[in-house]
Design an enzyme around this catalytic site. Sequence first.
Site, PDB file in Angstrom:
ATOM      1  N   ASN A  69      22.537   3.953 -12.423  1.00 28.89           N
ATOM      2  CA  ASN A  69      21.178   3.178 -12.567  1.00 28.89           C
ATOM      3  C   ASN A  69      21.293   1.893 -11.938  1.00 28.89           C
ATOM      4  O   ASN A  69      20.377   1.245 -11.549  1.00 28.89           O
ATOM      5  CB  ASN A  69      20.485   3.427 -13.543  1.00 28.89           C
ATOM      6  CG  ASN A  69      20.220   4.797 -14.168  1.00 28.89           C
ATOM      7  OD1 ASN A  69      20.388   4.926 -15.359  1.00 28.89           O
ATOM      8  ND2 ASN A  69      20.018   5.668 -13.195  1.00 28.89           N
ATOM      9  N   LEU A  70      22.282   1.114 -12.292  1.00 28.84           N
ATOM     10  CA  LEU A  70      22.585  -0.312 -12.079  1.00 28.84           C
ATOM     11  C   LEU A  70      22.358  -0.754 -10.665  1.00 28.84           C
ATOM     12  O   LEU A  70      22.332  -1.982 -10.477  1.00 28.84           O
ATOM     13  CB  LEU A  70      23.813  -0.734 -12.706  1.00 28.84           C
ATOM     14  CG  LEU A  70      24.085  -0.185 -13.996  1.00 28.84           C
ATOM     15  CD1 LEU A  70      25.472  -0.923 -14.699  1.00 28.84           C
ATOM     16  CD2 LEU A  70      23.084  -0.595 -15.047  1.00 28.84           C
ATOM     17  N   GLN A  71      22.670   0.077  -9.589  1.00 29.39           N
ATOM     18  CA  GLN A  71      22.451  -0.228  -8.213  1.00 29.39           C
ATOM     19  C   GLN A  71      20.838  -0.736  -7.909  1.00 29.39           C
ATOM     20  O   GLN A  71      20.788  -1.404  -6.907  1.00 29.39           O
ATOM     21  CB  GLN A  71      22.914   0.941  -7.553  1.00 29.39           C
ATOM     22  CG  GLN A  71      22.732   0.929  -6.087  1.00 29.39           C
ATOM     23  CD  GLN A  71      21.575   1.943  -5.708  1.00 29.39           C
ATOM     24  OE1 GLN A  71      20.795   2.529  -6.600  1.00 29.39           O
ATOM     25  NE2 GLN A  71      21.344   2.212  -4.361  1.00 29.39           N
ATOM     26  N   LYS A  85      16.127   3.862 -22.024  1.00 29.04           N
ATOM     27  CA  LYS A  85      15.659   2.830 -20.889  1.00 29.04           C
ATOM     28  C   LYS A  85      14.439   2.201 -21.256  1.00 29.04           C
ATOM     29  O   LYS A  85      14.328   0.835 -21.186  1.00 29.04           O
ATOM     30  CB  LYS A  85      15.140   3.656 -19.469  1.00 29.04           C
ATOM     31  CG  LYS A  85      16.401   4.006 -18.878  1.00 29.04           C
ATOM     32  CD  LYS A  85      16.066   4.782 -17.503  1.00 29.04           C
ATOM     33  CE  LYS A  85      17.167   4.974 -16.698  1.00 29.04           C
ATOM     34  NZ  LYS A  85      16.749   5.833 -15.620  1.00 29.04           N
ATOM     35  N   ASP A 129       9.284   9.729 -11.726  1.00 31.09           N
ATOM     36  CA  ASP A 129      10.101  10.289 -10.712  1.00 31.09           C
ATOM     37  C   ASP A 129       9.724  11.794 -10.388  1.00 31.09           C
ATOM     38  O   ASP A 129      10.538  12.496  -9.597  1.00 31.09           O
ATOM     39  CB  ASP A 129      11.416  10.137 -10.845  1.00 31.09           C
ATOM     40  CG  ASP A 129      11.913  10.709 -12.209  1.00 31.09           C
ATOM     41  OD1 ASP A 129      10.992  11.646 -12.796  1.00 31.09           O
ATOM     42  OD2 ASP A 129      13.193  10.838 -12.504  1.00 31.09           O
ATOM     43  N   CYS A 172      -9.250   9.754  -6.607  1.00 36.90           N
ATOM     44  CA  CYS A 172      -8.486   9.736  -7.444  1.00 36.90           C
ATOM     45  C   CYS A 172      -7.011  10.088  -6.955  1.00 36.90           C
ATOM     46  O   CYS A 172      -7.207  10.680  -5.664  1.00 36.90           O
ATOM     47  CB  CYS A 172      -8.651  10.628  -8.712  1.00 36.90           C
ATOM     48  SG  CYS A 172      -8.669  12.224  -8.532  1.00 36.90           S
ATOM     49  N   CYS A 189      16.472  10.736  -6.351  1.00 37.81           N
ATOM     50  CA  CYS A 189      17.275   9.758  -5.861  1.00 37.81           C
ATOM     51  C   CYS A 189      18.656  10.286  -5.911  1.00 37.81           C
ATOM     52  O   CYS A 189      19.463   9.867  -4.855  1.00 37.81           O
ATOM     53  CB  CYS A 189      17.124   8.350  -6.630  1.00 37.81           C
ATOM     54  SG  CYS A 189      15.734   7.602  -6.474  1.00 37.81           S
TER      55      CYS A 189
END
Length: 260
Positions: A69-71, A85, A129, A172, A189
Amino acid sequence: MVLRADRLGRFARHIVLPEVGGPGQMALAGAHVVLIGCGGIGSPALQYLAAAGIGRLTLIDDDVIDASNLQRQTIFSEGDIGTRKADAAAAWVARFDSEIAVTAHATRVNAANVAGLIAGADVVLDGCDNFATRLVVADACVATHIPLTSAAVGRFQGQVANFAGHLPGQACYRCFVGDAFDATDCDTCAADGVLGAFVGMVGTFGAMAAIRVILSANPACAASPLADPQWGRLHLIDGLAPGMRTITIPADPACPTCRA
């Protein structure tokens, strides 16, 4: 709401903008934003919502931080790996600005809990996601008369729009996607890849869209072009070219959510 003198200095660059000014900054300080997803889109969106002086933030995410996730999830660091998170995001907000009221919900949004989770929001920013969650959130926003900012990324394609299906004549989110995506199986991802910097572009654009919604609700900001919420205008962002085009999503007269 009155901004204290020490807060005036913090937001001076906003206040001198005619498009924001003192009334706009007070509107931001009095606003409640619910953020669905604290990941690639949610991280940069959260940073700029907090930096804008949003007074209350509700953060919802049931995922746990992983090294991968840090990317792109810029509010987290190596020391956060393995933590929730939502909790880590709330801790980031507390370190960044102790004046912001922040609530974390480490839970997955569903039809049973969504109304309670978004209650009292001035705008919901959805950066989750999967379509199943997006549709649950979108339907609940219409039912509870809360504007929705939707931000999404697929590889180098981004989409950002504000929806107000509870208002007469406005589309909507379901008018846009229909009911073909009421499932959790969608592109990810992990499978398709994603460029961190591009997700940051979309997330910050989403924060900008949410700010528009907040300013639009303040009569003192009515003359500001930034107070145009651009309901139903879908901004399609191409990260490769790069470029952007905008299309208008019409209200679907057969939509089961906003035209029922």
